[in-house]
Design an enzyme around this catalytic site. Structure first.
Site, PDB file in Angstrom:
ATOM      1  N   ASP A  63      48.686  39.472  21.852  1.00  0.00           N
ATOM      2  CA  ASP A  63      49.096  39.502  23.259  1.00  0.00           C
ATOM      3  C   ASP A  63      49.492  38.095  23.716  1.00  0.00           C
ATOM      4  OD1 ASP A  63      48.379  42.151  23.305  1.00  0.00           O
ATOM      5  OD2 ASP A  63      46.333  41.749  24.028  1.00  0.00           O
ATOM      6  N   ASP A  69      43.365  32.921  30.199  1.00  0.00           N
ATOM      7  CA  ASP A  69      42.726  33.526  29.014  1.00  0.00           C
ATOM      8  C   ASP A  69      42.005  32.441  28.217  1.00  0.00           C
ATOM      9  OD1 ASP A  69      45.526  35.750  28.505  1.00  0.00           O
ATOM     10  OD2 ASP A  69      43.516  36.286  29.191  1.00  0.00           O
ATOM     11  N   GLU A  92      38.188  38.607  22.161  1.00  0.00           N
ATOM     12  CA  GLU A  92      39.598  39.022  22.066  1.00  0.00           C
ATOM     13  C   GLU A  92      40.483  37.827  21.814  1.00  0.00           C
ATOM     14  OE1 GLU A  92      41.737  40.733  25.550  1.00  0.00           O
ATOM     15  OE2 GLU A  92      42.555  42.107  24.063  1.00  0.00           O
ATOM     16  N   GLU A  93      40.050  36.652  22.259  1.00  0.00           N
ATOM     17  CA  GLU A  93      40.884  35.451  22.170  1.00  0.00           C
ATOM     18  C   GLU A  93      40.690  34.682  20.867  1.00  0.00           C
ATOM     19  OE1 GLU A  93      42.448  36.739  25.530  1.00  0.00           O
ATOM     20  OE2 GLU A  93      43.216  35.093  24.320  1.00  0.00           O
ATOM     21  N   ASP A 113      35.532  40.466  25.937  1.00  0.00           N
ATOM     22  CA  ASP A 113      36.910  40.262  26.390  1.00  0.00           C
ATOM     23  C   ASP A 113      36.798  39.332  27.589  1.00  0.00           C
ATOM     24  OD1 ASP A 113      39.620  42.431  27.597  1.00  0.00           O
ATOM     25  OD2 ASP A 113      39.449  40.262  27.300  1.00  0.00           O
ATOM     26  N   LEU A 115      38.826  37.782  29.583  1.00  0.00           N
ATOM     27  CA  LEU A 115      39.629  38.051  30.786  1.00  0.00           C
ATOM     28  C   LEU A 115      40.515  39.269  30.534  1.00  0.00           C
ATOM     29  CD1 LEU A 115      39.813  36.778  33.605  1.00  0.00           C
ATOM     30  CD2 LEU A 115      41.894  35.640  32.848  1.00  0.00           C
ATOM     31  N   ASP A 116      40.051  40.388  31.072  1.00  0.00           N
ATOM     32  CA  ASP A 116      40.785  41.656  30.910  1.00  0.00           C
ATOM     33  C   ASP A 116      41.790  41.793  32.067  1.00  0.00           C
ATOM     34  OD1 ASP A 116      41.196  44.574  30.249  1.00  0.00           O
ATOM     35  OD2 ASP A 116      40.253  44.757  32.226  1.00  0.00           O
ATOM     36  N   GLU A 272      36.002  46.139  24.416  1.00  0.00           N
ATOM     37  CA  GLU A 272      36.487  46.819  25.624  1.00  0.00           C
ATOM     38  C   GLU A 272      35.906  48.235  25.694  1.00  0.00           C
ATOM     39  OE1 GLU A 272      40.795  46.341  25.040  1.00  0.00           O
ATOM     40  OE2 GLU A 272      40.846  44.788  26.582  1.00  0.00           O
TER      41      GLU A 272
END
Ligand code: P6P
Length: 325
Positions: A63, A69, A92-93, A113, A115-116, A272
């Site tokens: 992404d 993020d 996620e990062e 996660d 920052l969703d 998530e």
């Protein structure tokens, strides 16, 4: 009484005594609350301090990575470094798991996660943080990804999310019900605002990106037709946390189904779908892929995707009946 408000820390202390929860888990959730205060401040002033827009890279899952993020992920890493709480972090990062502290007394694995919903940043839309916590299983040196991180959701010991919306709300569970805390920015304290959250059985809203509707499985399309016939209003914010929180409070269902191009959907299982499934089930709701209970899925990789249908029990039960028909 001036001090009758229940702070997050006082609630965690009470829950710790009532359910024999390890003090380290209470401190971990409190530290998540600390990072939420930092992110609330940074999000609210992002446009003023050059934190809008893209970094220019892509994150671990391909992404486009926003400046916030990177800031959010770094905030989490720094908040748990040298605390002796988190042995390994799956974010996620981060492409790979980050082994934070291999000392044997460090008890937990944190899946997050940071920052969703970051596509909402530049337009000041809702954002969120989602986290799940596992008790470490191996204690011979650093954690094992396979044995300590790639765990089914049924092994989670705590989960939560923070919604950065009109207010900042932290919702969490340690397996004994779900409670929500709203940040009083004048005090810098999260105060109990949603005691023993119960997900309404019927859906008042549904949340889905209907631009993919023609590509969904027939039984998903059948559910959408039913919801529309019932005049169940569509609310889709672009932030999973915001849509799931609305479902939890008002009654509703969020759907991100599979498509031919995304046979496993878009959302990530470990940080998530599974944490939100734990929370929603604890609040009396349901969370399934399209055919299975999310919490029973066994992840094969950190960034594994999963379809997700989550929220009000009556709606998901009706969907399952449609599936069997
Ligand atoms: P789409 C945000 O990127 C996210 O992971 C969820 O928060 C959100 O519900 C979904 O993706 C939005 O995806 O494809 O509808 O833009």
């Amino acid at each position: 009484m001036i001090t009758q408000a229940m702070t997050l820390d006082r609630y965690l202390w009470q829950q710790q005594k009532a359910f024999n929860i390890p003090v380290e888990l209470s401190i971990l959730i409190s530290q998540i609350g600390y990072t939420a205060k930092i992110l609330t401040r940074e999000i609210s002033r992002a446009a003023l301090v050059g934190q809008l827009g893209l970094v220019g890279d892509k994150n671990a899952t391909g992404d486009a990575q926003k400046k916030l993020d990177v800031f959010s992920n770094q905030t989490i890493i720094e908040a748990f470094s040298d605390t002796g709480l988190v042995a390994a972090l799956a974010s996620e990062e981060l492409e790979m798991a980050k082994f934070m502290d291999c000392r044997n007394h460090t008890p937990y694995v944190l899946c997050i996660d940071p920052l969703d919903g970051s596509s909402n940043i530049d337009s000041s839309g809702a954002l969120g943080t989602i986290f799940g916590v596992y008790q470490r299983k191996t204690y011979n040196g650093c954690c094992s990804v396979e044995q300590d991180i790639l765990r089914s959701g049924t092994e989670m010991v705590a989960a939560g999310y923070i919604l950065y919306g009109t207010s900042t709300v932290l919702v969490c569970t340690c397996g004994h019900g779900v409670n929500g805390f709203t940040l009083d920015t004048s005090l810098g304290e999260f105060l109990l605002s949603h005691l023993n959250l119960q997900c309404p059985s019927e859906s008042k809203y549904y949340s889905a990106n209907l631009s993919y509707a023609q590509e969904w499985q027939p039984h998903i399309q059948k559910l959408i037709v039913h919801l529309n016939q019932q005049h169940t209003s569509l609310r889709y914010s672009g932030a999973l946390v915001a849509d799931v929180h609305r479902s939890l409070i008002e009654g509703g269902v969020y759907l991100y189904p599979s498509t031919p191009d995304y046979p496993d959907g878009k959302l990530r299982l470990l940080y998530e779908c599974a944490p939100l499934a734990f929370i929603v089930e604890q609040a009396g709701g349901m969370a399934i892929t399209e055919t299975k209970r999310v919490l029973e899925l066994q992840p094969l990789s950190i960034h594994q995707r999963s379809p997700l249908i989550i929220g009000s029990k009556a709606t998901l039960t009706l969907y399952e009946q449609m599936l069997q028909a």
